[in-house]
Design an enzyme around this catalytic site. Structure first.
Site, PDB file in Angstrom:
ATOM      1  CG  MET A 170      -2.053  -1.141   1.341  1.00 53.60           C
ATOM      2  SD  MET A 170      -2.807  -1.108   3.458  1.00 53.60           S
ATOM      3  CE  MET A 170      -1.794  -2.082   3.547  1.00 53.60           C
TER       4      MET A 170
ATOM      5  N   GLY B 176       1.673   4.590   4.458  1.00 51.49           N
ATOM      6  CA  GLY B 176       3.163   3.388   3.548  1.00 51.49           C
ATOM      7  C   GLY B 176       2.574   2.297   4.798  1.00 51.49           C
ATOM      8  CB  SER B 177       1.288   0.180   6.303  1.00 47.98           C
ATOM      9  OG  SER B 177       0.392   0.278   5.342  1.00 47.98           O
ATOM     10  NE  ARG B 178       5.317  -7.472   2.373  1.00 48.02           N
ATOM     11  CZ  ARG B 178       5.775  -7.896   2.258  1.00 48.02           C
ATOM     12  NH1 ARG B 178       7.377  -7.512   2.023  1.00 48.02           N
ATOM     13  NH2 ARG B 178       5.961  -9.124   1.469  1.00 48.02           N
TER      14      ARG B 178
END
Length: 214
Positions: A94, A182-184
């Protein structure tokens, strides 16, 4: 709590802070370029914490994406840890412009939640799955399957929010939580699942099918 407000409550402190700075700069006067920068920043923060409704066409054993973003990894893995066995891991990256609310890929009961402190390396790197701060949500389906959804903090992200708890019953598409800035998200599916997405595909949480359980 359904957590279905248009803006996620966790975003209010960030929105108020950026809006306060914008008003303060405007009060000083004469710095229109600076006012525009902070006004744009405020708009960005509001957009980041947006929490839209999502709809999907349900079908027998369909698995939907837990997050907005881009598919950066599809691989068969042998897991030893919170759960053990062979799984298909799908990793969704993301960026800061994606919706960051995470959703349940399948209906079932929350069997366990494991939170781990960790590093903040870029979420698109392979080692982020094990090295970064993360929150593991294990869903036990009605037919006895295990689906493991992992929220992973990224390079900028410094806060993982989880809205569910062990023992809760959830429906497909229910909101699980969010990751700030911001990440996953990694989702682990039974190795005999039929995957319908490909690398670099863009997906929407609570809407795009990832595949089907066999």
């Amino acid at each position: 709590m359904k957590h279905d407000s248009i803006i996620s409550p966790e975003g209010y402190p960030f929105i108020v802070f950026s809006l306060t700075i914008t008003i303060f700069v405007a009060f000083l006067g004469g710095y229109w370029w600076l006012i525009c920068i902070f006004a744009l920043l405020t708009v960005f923060v509001v957009c980041f914490f947006r929490n839209p409704e999502r709809y999907f066409e349900d079908a027998d054993k369909i698995i939907i994406s837990p997050a907005d973003g881009k598919i950066i990894k599809i691989e068969n893995v042998d897991v030893h840890g919170s759960i053990s066995g062979k799984f298909i891991k799908i990793s969704i990256f993301m960026n800061v412009f994606n919706v960051h609310v995470n959703r349940a890929p399948y209906a079932g009961n929350i069997e366990t939640i494991n939170y781990y402190e960790g590093k903040f390396v870029s979420a698109n790197l392979d080692k982020a799955s094990l090295d970064n701060e993360r929150n593991e949500i294990l869903i036990h389906t009605e037919d006895g399957r295990l689906i493991w959804t992992v929220q992973i903090a990224g390079l900028i992200a410094r806060r993982i929010v989880c809205w569910v708890s062990p023992g809760m019953s959830i429906q497909k598409g229910d909101r699980l939580g969010l990751i700030c800035f911001g990440s996953r998200v990694d989702v682990y599916l039974a190795e005999d699942s039929k995957i319908s997405v490909n690398l670099k595909d863009k997906v929407k949480g609570g809407q795009t099918p990832l595949g089907f359980l066999s």
